[in-house]
Enzyme design. Structure first.
Site, PDB file in Angstrom:
ATOM      1  CG  HIS A  73      -1.807   1.169   1.370  1.00 33.55           C
ATOM      2  ND1 HIS A  73      -2.843   1.236   2.256  1.00 33.55           N
ATOM      3  CD2 HIS A  73      -1.795   2.375   0.755  1.00 33.55           C
ATOM      4  CE1 HIS A  73      -3.453   2.411   2.168  1.00 33.55           C
ATOM      5  NE2 HIS A  73      -2.828   3.121   1.275  1.00 33.55           N
ATOM      6  CD  GLU A 131       0.323   5.395  -0.842  1.00 35.43           C
ATOM      7  OE1 GLU A 131       1.049   5.401   0.160  1.00 35.43           O
ATOM      8  OE2 GLU A 131      -0.925   5.506  -0.760  1.00 35.43           O
ATOM      9  CG  HIS A 135       2.128   8.493   2.701  1.00 31.95           C
ATOM     10  ND1 HIS A 135       1.634   8.759   3.952  1.00 31.95           N
ATOM     11  CD2 HIS A 135       1.078   8.069   1.967  1.00 31.95           C
ATOM     12  CE1 HIS A 135       0.331   8.484   3.990  1.00 31.95           C
ATOM     13  NE2 HIS A 135      -0.031   8.075   2.785  1.00 31.95           N
TER      14      HIS A 135
END
Ligand code: 5GP
Length: 269
Positions: A73, A131, A135
């Site tokens: 993920h 992502e 992040h």
């Protein structure tokens, strides 16, 4: 007429306030403090793909060779208090930077849904863009660039093969078995050397996170003393005491395939 200067100065003040606020929002990313540790979040297609209501070419659940192992993920820089920094720089996602990793990314880090998730600062993009921007850009000073971010996640994923660890311990995908949460946690703890964090949906494992210090040595996902360890780990996860690990049924083989329409990428937005 006498009130005009007052009105003008009020408008000027409002404009100034709006500008200052938007400036504050823009620099907010760079002001976030350095993260404490990394979490490698893995998702279980057998659970995630049960939610698939429509297909598109970018959705891993819809492929004929769809994943039967945990897939990535994200690799998330997190804080010890359970929060995390996000959108830390304006380094926008560039597919060219990871062109040499695309084969592995498609296999081990596919998106399991359709549509384009939001990227930072108002955009939309592929799962990897989300992502990296949300992040990955916060993993400084350990990781500085997109290529290293994705390569690091792939390396951790293959070094700590959670599907393999669970299989070895007898926890294999099944639509009838239920496994003790404590046993699953212990199997991973024994193999990795630190405790994972699990999350479930309707009693089925949805995600497992492994956690790492900044030098990528494994660490517990939750810092706790050993006394009430098992209870606390269970209470922090959304999983019941007995959990399932459903088998992924390719959509092409599902009885209700007709109910899963194919959409173009544009329609899927
Ligand atoms: P995150 O949890 O990484 O902050 O956000 C995930 C975002 O990516 C959500 O907007 C979600 O809709 C989108 N997304 C696209 N593909 C996937 C996937 O395979 N798994 C998850 N969990 N989210 C995905």
């Amino acid at each position: 007429m006498a009130n005009l200067p007052a009105k003008i100065s009020l408008s000027a003040l409002l404009i100034l306030l709006v500008f200052s606020l938007s400036f504050l929002v823009q620099i907010q990313g760079s002001q976030q403090r350095e993260f404490d540790y990394f979490a490698l979040a893995l998702q279980w297609p057998g659970t995630f793909c049960q939610r698939t209501r429509h297909c598109c070419s970018s959705n891993g659940c819809c492929r004929s060779n769809s994943p039967t192992e945990f897939t990535i993920h994200g690799l998330w820089p997190d804080y010890n208090d359970g929060t995390w920094p996000e959108c830390c720089s304006r380094s926008s996602f560039n597919m060219k930077e990871i062109s040499s990793l695309l084969g592995e990314l498609q296999k081990y880090w596919p998106s399991l849904s359709c549509g384009s998730p939001s990227t930072c600062f108002g955009g939309r993009g592929v799962f990897w863009a989300h992502e990296w921007e949300k992040h990955g850009t916060c993993s400084s000073p350990v990781i500085h660039d997109e290529y290293t971010y994705f390569l690091t996640a792939l390396n951790l994923y293959s070094k700590y093969n959670v599907t393999g660890i669970l299989t070895e311990a007898g926890y294999v995908a099944s639509n009838s078995e239920k496994y003790p949460l404590g046993g699953v946690i212990s199997a991973i703890e024994n193999a990795v050397g630190a405790s994972p964090l699990l999350s479930c949906s309707h009693g089925a494992v949805e995600e497992i996170s492994l956690c790492f210090y900044k030098d990528f040595k494994p660490r517990d996902c939750i810092k706790i003393d050993s006394a009430s360890r098992a209870d606390l780990l269970a209470s922090r996860s959304s999983c019941p005491r007995y959990i399932s690990l459903p088998i992924y049924v390719p959509l092409s083989l599902r009885n209700d395939t007709a109910a899963v329409p194919w959409l173009s990428e544009a329609q899927a937005l």
